[in-house]
Write an enzyme that holds these catalytic residues in place. Structure first.
Site, PDB file in Angstrom:
ATOM      1  N   TYR A   1      11.088   8.868   1.483  1.00 53.21           N
ATOM      2  CA  TYR A   1      11.153   7.818   0.451  1.00 53.21           C
ATOM      3  C   TYR A   1      11.887   8.239  -0.827  1.00 53.21           C
ATOM      4  O   TYR A   1      12.065   7.422  -1.722  1.00 53.21           O
ATOM      5  CB  TYR A   1       9.730   7.345   0.097  1.00 53.21           C
TER       6      TYR A   1
ATOM      7  N   ARG B   1       7.352   0.817  13.600  1.00 54.05           N
ATOM      8  CA  ARG B   1       7.957   0.321  12.354  1.00 54.05           C
ATOM      9  C   ARG B   1       9.105  -0.653  12.611  1.00 54.05           C
ATOM     10  O   ARG B   1       9.626  -1.278  11.706  1.00 54.05           O
ATOM     11  CB  ARG B   1       8.462   1.479  11.494  1.00 54.05           C
TER      12      ARG B   1
ATOM     13  N   ARG C   1      12.943   5.016  12.515  1.00 56.80           N
ATOM     14  CA  ARG C   1      11.693   5.773  12.491  1.00 56.80           C
ATOM     15  C   ARG C   1      10.844   5.482  13.746  1.00 56.80           C
ATOM     16  O   ARG C   1      11.395   5.138  14.781  1.00 56.80           O
ATOM     17  CB  ARG C   1      10.970   5.463  11.178  1.00 56.80           C
TER      18      ARG C   1
ATOM     19  N   PRO D   1       0.785  -1.224   0.000  1.00 61.78           N
ATOM     20  CA  PRO D   1       0.000   0.000   0.000  1.00 61.78           C
ATOM     21  C   PRO D   1       0.825   1.286   0.000  1.00 61.78           C
ATOM     22  O   PRO D   1       1.863   1.364   0.666  1.00 61.78           O
ATOM     23  CB  PRO D   1      -0.825  -0.096   1.300  1.00 61.78           C
ATOM     24  N   ASN D   2       0.341   2.225  -0.758  1.00 63.41           N
ATOM     25  CA  ASN D   2       0.880   3.593  -0.849  1.00 63.41           C
ATOM     26  C   ASN D   2       2.186   3.695  -1.634  1.00 63.41           C
ATOM     27  O   ASN D   2       2.666   4.800  -1.886  1.00 63.41           O
ATOM     28  CB  ASN D   2       1.052   4.217   0.548  1.00 63.41           C
TER      29      ASN D   2
ATOM     30  N   HIS E   1      12.554  -2.592   2.484  1.00 62.13           N
ATOM     31  CA  HIS E   1      11.975  -1.296   2.835  1.00 62.13           C
ATOM     32  C   HIS E   1      12.869  -0.207   2.282  1.00 62.13           C
ATOM     33  O   HIS E   1      14.097  -0.271   2.441  1.00 62.13           O
ATOM     34  CB  HIS E   1      11.837  -1.144   4.352  1.00 62.13           C
ATOM     35  N   ILE E   2      12.258   0.770   1.661  1.00 63.95           N
ATOM     36  CA  ILE E   2      13.014   1.870   1.067  1.00 63.95           C
ATOM     37  C   ILE E   2      13.639   2.717   2.173  1.00 63.95           C
ATOM     38  O   ILE E   2      14.814   3.080   2.107  1.00 63.95           O
ATOM     39  CB  ILE E   2      12.065   2.721   0.182  1.00 63.95           C
ATOM     40  N   SER E   3      12.855   3.018   3.181  1.00 67.87           N
ATOM     41  CA  SER E   3      13.362   3.817   4.310  1.00 67.87           C
ATOM     42  C   SER E   3      13.999   2.885   5.345  1.00 67.87           C
ATOM     43  O   SER E   3      13.766   1.670   5.323  1.00 67.87           O
ATOM     44  CB  SER E   3      12.211   4.594   4.958  1.00 67.87           C
TER      45      SER E   3
ATOM     46  N   ALA F   1       2.983  -0.734   5.145  1.00 65.90           N
ATOM     47  CA  ALA F   1       2.570  -0.762   6.554  1.00 65.90           C
ATOM     48  C   ALA F   1       2.083  -2.145   6.999  1.00 65.90           C
ATOM     49  O   ALA F   1       2.100  -2.458   8.187  1.00 65.90           O
ATOM     50  CB  ALA F   1       1.490   0.285   6.793  1.00 65.90           C
TER      51      ALA F   1
ATOM     52  N   ASP G   1       1.472 -15.342   6.832  1.00 65.92           N
ATOM     53  CA  ASP G   1       1.080 -16.743   6.623  1.00 65.92           C
ATOM     54  C   ASP G   1       1.119 -17.105   5.141  1.00 65.92           C
ATOM     55  O   ASP G   1       1.462 -18.229   4.789  1.00 65.92           O
ATOM     56  CB  ASP G   1      -0.321 -17.002   7.185  1.00 65.92           C
TER      57      ASP G   1
ATOM     58  N   GLU H   1      12.424  -9.384   2.175  1.00 67.68           N
ATOM     59  CA  GLU H   1      11.625  -8.194   2.483  1.00 67.68           C
ATOM     60  C   GLU H   1      12.478  -6.944   2.277  1.00 67.68           C
ATOM     61  O   GLU H   1      13.629  -6.911   2.716  1.00 67.68           O
ATOM     62  CB  GLU H   1      11.172  -8.293   3.942  1.00 67.68           C
TER      63      GLU H   1
ATOM     64  N   ASN I   1       7.823  -5.701  -0.527  1.00 65.85           N
ATOM     65  CA  ASN I   1       7.757  -4.552   0.376  1.00 65.85           C
ATOM     66  C   ASN I   1       6.290  -4.443   0.776  1.00 65.85           C
ATOM     67  O   ASN I   1       5.486  -3.869   0.040  1.00 65.85           O
ATOM     68  CB  ASN I   1       8.234  -3.277  -0.310  1.00 65.85           C
TER      69      ASN I   1
ATOM     70  N   HIS J   1       3.998  -4.424   9.501  1.00 66.36           N
ATOM     71  CA  HIS J   1       4.008  -4.284  10.950  1.00 66.36           C
ATOM     72  C   HIS J   1       2.874  -5.023  11.652  1.00 66.36           C
ATOM     73  O   HIS J   1       2.886  -5.135  12.863  1.00 66.36           O
ATOM     74  CB  HIS J   1       4.003  -2.793  11.312  1.00 66.36           C
TER      75      HIS J   1
ATOM     76  N   ARG K   1       4.879  11.083  -2.244  1.00 70.69           N
ATOM     77  CA  ARG K   1       4.600  10.724  -0.847  1.00 70.69           C
ATOM     78  C   ARG K   1       5.852  10.928   0.012  1.00 70.69           C
ATOM     79  O   ARG K   1       6.864  10.252  -0.209  1.00 70.69           O
ATOM     80  CB  ARG K   1       4.222   9.241  -0.838  1.00 70.69           C
TER      81      ARG K   1
HETATM   82  C1  DQA Z   1       8.022   1.071   3.968  1.00 67.34           C
HETATM   83  C2  DQA Z   1       8.122   1.306   5.480  1.00 67.34           C
HETATM   84  C3  DQA Z   1       6.766   1.104   6.136  1.00 67.34           C
HETATM   85  O1  DQA Z   1       6.856   1.339   7.536  1.00 67.34           O
HETATM   86  C4  DQA Z   1       5.747   2.067   5.559  1.00 67.34           C
HETATM   87  O2  DQA Z   1       4.484   1.838   6.116  1.00 67.34           O
HETATM   88  C5  DQA Z   1       5.712   2.020   4.061  1.00 67.34           C
HETATM   89  C6  DQA Z   1       6.967   1.933   3.331  1.00 67.34           C
HETATM   90  C7  DQA Z   1       9.364   1.396   3.259  1.00 67.34           C
HETATM   91  O3  DQA Z   1       9.514   0.959   2.120  1.00 67.34           O
HETATM   92  O4  DQA Z   1      10.215   2.072   3.818  1.00 67.34           O
HETATM   93  O5  DQA Z   1       4.646   2.144   3.465  1.00 67.34           O
HETATM   94  O6  DQA Z   1       7.737  -0.286   3.746  1.00 67.34           O
END
Ligand code: DQA
Length: 145
Positions: free
Chosen positions: A22, A110, A106, A9-10, A99-101, A76, A86, A97, A73, A79, A17
């Site tokens: 990011y 997270r 943070r 998501p997002n 994560h960009i950040s 959210a 599963d 897995e 990725n 978390h 964003r």
């Molecule tokens: C994220 C980190 C997550 O905590 C956040 O909710 C995201 C992006 C990252 O790529 O850094 O949507 O997965």
């Protein structure tokens, strides 16, 4: 060798964003970079992005037998989604897995990933490069019979 890259998501909003967190790169730029890098190392990478948990789970189920590995990725969902965790465990594909950040730098919530324990590992804080590193790693561990 085929790898499925799933963004949650997002992540479709990359570029607009929270660019301070990011970066300025868009989702289209992310996938173009992944495609170009994968080609260089002779991997076929398909990229998908979904905002919904059920769609991500559906993608994971469909990946079984079609792909040799997964880069995910979960945004959210990382978390708190036991359902995605599963699904990763159920399909049994090697998964990394990303994560960009740097999630460790943070908010406290997270720092918890419910999905990382069913992945081979987690890459966090390396920006878009994290996806390349994950693909490069999976190329070394996953082989189609
Ligand atoms: C994220 C980190 C997550 O905590 C956040 O909710 C995201 C992006 C990252 O790529 O850094 O949507 O997965």
């Amino acid at each position: 060798m085929r790898i499925l890259v799933i963004n949650g998501p997002n992540l479709n909003l990359l570029g607009e964003r929270e660019p301070g967190v990011y970066g300025a790169g868009t989702y289209a730029e992310l996938t173009a970079g992944i495609t170009a890098f994968s080609k260089e190392i002779e991997v076929l990478a398909d990229c998908v992005q979904h905002n919904g948990e059920g769609e991500i789970i559906g993608c994971l189920h469909a990946a079984k037998g079609e792909y040799d590995g997964v880069v995910i990725n979960p945004g959210a969902y990382t978390h708190y989604s036991y359902a995605i965790r599963d699904a990763i465990a159920a399909v049994g594909l090697p998964a990394v897995e990303v994560h960009i950040s740097n999630v460790a730098k943070r908010e406290d919530f997270r720092r918890i990933s419910v999905t990382a324990p069913v992945c081979l590992g987690q890459i966090s804080g390396l920006g878009f490069y994290g996806y390349h590193a994950a693909i490069r790693y999976l190329k070394g561990v996953a082989h189609r019979d």
